[in-house]
Design an enzyme around this catalytic site. Structure first.
Site, PDB file in Angstrom:
ATOM      1  CG  ASP A  79      -3.735  -6.290   9.074  1.00  0.00           C
ATOM      2  OD1 ASP A  79      -3.596  -6.399   7.835  1.00  0.00           O
ATOM      3  OD2 ASP A  79      -4.828  -6.456   9.642  1.00  0.00           O
ATOM      4  CB  SER A  80      -3.943  -0.426   9.923  1.00  0.00           C
ATOM      5  OG  SER A  80      -3.541  -0.355   8.568  1.00  0.00           O
TER       6      SER A  80
ATOM      7  CG  ASN B 229      -1.828   1.135   1.354  1.00  0.00           C
ATOM      8  OD1 ASN B 229      -1.438   2.252   1.069  1.00  0.00           O
ATOM      9  ND2 ASN B 229      -3.047   0.885   1.782  1.00  0.00           N
TER      10      ASN B 229
ATOM     11  CE  LYS C 249      -1.460  -0.809   5.745  1.00  0.00           C
ATOM     12  NZ  LYS C 249      -1.345  -2.270   5.887  1.00  0.00           N
TER      13      LYS C 249
ATOM     14  CE1 TYR D   6     -13.466   2.594   4.378  1.00  0.00           C
ATOM     15  CE2 TYR D   6     -11.261   1.708   4.747  1.00  0.00           C
ATOM     16  CZ  TYR D   6     -12.560   1.535   4.335  1.00  0.00           C
ATOM     17  OH  TYR D   6     -12.989   0.313   3.874  1.00  0.00           O
ATOM     18  CG  ASP D   7      -6.381   9.221   6.035  1.00  0.00           C
ATOM     19  OD1 ASP D   7      -6.678   8.581   7.054  1.00  0.00           O
ATOM     20  OD2 ASP D   7      -5.225   9.289   5.594  1.00  0.00           O
TER      21      ASP D   7
HETATM   22  P1  ITT Z   1      -0.777  -4.244   2.861  1.00  0.00           P
HETATM   23  O1  ITT Z   1      -1.503  -5.442   3.429  1.00  0.00           O
HETATM   24  O2  ITT Z   1       0.022  -4.571   1.632  1.00  0.00           O
HETATM   25  O3  ITT Z   1       0.015  -3.522   3.893  1.00  0.00           O
HETATM   26  P2  ITT Z   1      -3.457  -3.154   2.657  1.00  0.00           P
HETATM   27  O4  ITT Z   1      -3.999  -1.844   2.182  1.00  0.00           O
HETATM   28  O5  ITT Z   1      -4.120  -4.400   2.125  1.00  0.00           O
HETATM   29  O6  ITT Z   1      -1.879  -3.180   2.340  1.00  0.00           O
HETATM   30  P3  ITT Z   1      -4.450  -3.769   5.307  1.00  0.00           P
HETATM   31  O7  ITT Z   1      -4.843  -5.147   4.957  1.00  0.00           O
HETATM   32  O8  ITT Z   1      -3.782  -3.509   6.623  1.00  0.00           O
HETATM   33  O9  ITT Z   1      -3.446  -3.161   4.218  1.00  0.00           O
HETATM   34  O10 ITT Z   1      -5.735  -2.847   5.179  1.00  0.00           O
HETATM   35  C1  ITT Z   1      -5.751  -1.608   5.780  1.00  0.00           C
HETATM   36  C2  ITT Z   1      -6.850  -0.768   5.156  1.00  0.00           C
HETATM   37  O11 ITT Z   1      -7.394   0.065   6.208  1.00  0.00           O
HETATM   38  C3  ITT Z   1      -6.261   0.180   4.120  1.00  0.00           C
HETATM   39  O12 ITT Z   1      -6.321  -0.366   2.827  1.00  0.00           O
HETATM   40  C4  ITT Z   1      -7.149   1.399   4.285  1.00  0.00           C
HETATM   41  O13 ITT Z   1      -8.331   1.226   3.554  1.00  0.00           O
HETATM   42  C5  ITT Z   1      -7.489   1.384   5.772  1.00  0.00           C
HETATM   43  N1  ITT Z   1      -6.528   2.209   6.524  1.00  0.00           N
HETATM   44  C6  ITT Z   1      -5.530   1.778   7.354  1.00  0.00           C
HETATM   45  N2  ITT Z   1      -4.823   2.806   7.833  1.00  0.00           N
HETATM   46  C7  ITT Z   1      -5.372   3.912   7.286  1.00  0.00           C
HETATM   47  C8  ITT Z   1      -5.077   5.280   7.378  1.00  0.00           C
HETATM   48  O14 ITT Z   1      -4.042   5.733   8.079  1.00  0.00           O
HETATM   49  N3  ITT Z   1      -5.851   6.132   6.701  1.00  0.00           N
HETATM   50  C9  ITT Z   1      -6.871   5.701   5.958  1.00  0.00           C
HETATM   51  N4  ITT Z   1      -7.217   4.425   5.797  1.00  0.00           N
HETATM   52  C10 ITT Z   1      -6.466   3.525   6.458  1.00  0.00           C
END
Ligand code: ITT
Length: 213
Positions: free
Chosen positions: A72-73, A12, A15, A157-158
């Site tokens: 993971d977030s 991402n 991120k 989602y910011d």
């Molecule tokens: P990686 O697994 O490759 O790191 P991903 O986007 O699939 O990328 P996640 O599975 O952790 O990562 O999903 C986290 C999602 O949550 C991310 O795609 C965003 O939609 C949201 N998210 C997490 N942190 C955020 C932030 O700081 N601001 C806005 N949205 C966020």
């Protein structure tokens, strides 16, 4: 001595940019997963942020031969019983853009009154060594789901994550302000000693890692 390095185990770009900014205070080169052709994309089969962060960090460390840091977030919305949670990246189906996902969320929340729009961003950062050992730290930031998107900063989602104390969404904040208070900043602050310990343990044992692009 060569500069210490680690790999940020994420695909991402939003991120990755934040992780790089937040780790810039350490004297460490932060490589991206894209620097390692063929790096695996493990399935995120965990039921919790921690389980998924561990899956991603362990897979990246094992493939690259370097210390790996995974995040993971997601967004946890009270009125939706904690959804989208670990499904945040996949909310509404795989075809949606970030904008499509937050629009879907706003539609789902249309009838939810202001007082019940509470939500939080949660993040677990896992730190793995190529030998399979792993540790983690968590960070959370409280807020609410806005009624309409505001701001173009950040990612995901910011634009709809509103901080009542600031009267602004994460999308309206300058990057430095988001990085001073975000779930990711808090998780990485907790993970910093874990990262330093992992790097010092691994630098003593390290063989040349996998070639980077
Ligand atoms: P990686 O697994 O490759 O790191 P991903 O986007 O699939 O990328 P996640 O599975 O952790 O990562 O999903 C986290 C999602 O949550 C991310 O795609 C965003 O939609 C949201 N998210 C997490 N942190 C955020 C932030 O700081 N601001 C806005 N949205 C966020």
């Amino acid at each position: 001595m060569a500069r210490l390095q680690l790999v940020a185990a994420t695909r991402n770009p939003g991120k990755l940019a934040e992780i790089r900014g937040l780790l810039s205070r350490l004297d460490v080169t932060v490589r991206a997963l894209d620097d390692y052709p063929g790096a695996p994309e493990p399935e995120e089969t965990g039921a919790t942020f921690r389980e998924n962060a561990v899956i991603k960090a362990v897979a990246a460390a094992s493939f690259t031969g370097e210390v790996a840091v995974a995040d993971d977030s997601g967004l946890v919305v009270d009125a939706l019983g904690g959804a989208p949670g670990v499904m945040s990246a996949r909310y509404g189906g795989s075809g949606l853009s970030d904008q499509g996902r937050y629009e879907r969320l706003l539609a789902e929340m249309e009838r939810v009154p202001d007082a019940e729009r509470t939500a939080r961003f949660a993040c677990v950062v896992a730190v793995a060594l190529p030998d399979g050992s792993v540790s983690s730290a968590e960070g959370v930031v409280e807020g609410a789901i806005a009624r309409a998107p505001r701001g173009t900063g950040g990612f995901g989602y910011d634009p709809v994550f509103f901080i009542p104390e600031l009267g602004m969404t994460f999308g309206e904040l300058p990057p430095a302000t988001k990085n001073s208070m975000s779930h990711r900043a808090r998780a990485l602050a907790g993970a910093e000693p874990l990262i330093l310990e992992a790097l010092s343990r691994w630098s003593a044992r390290r063989k040349p890692g996998r070639e980077v692009r």
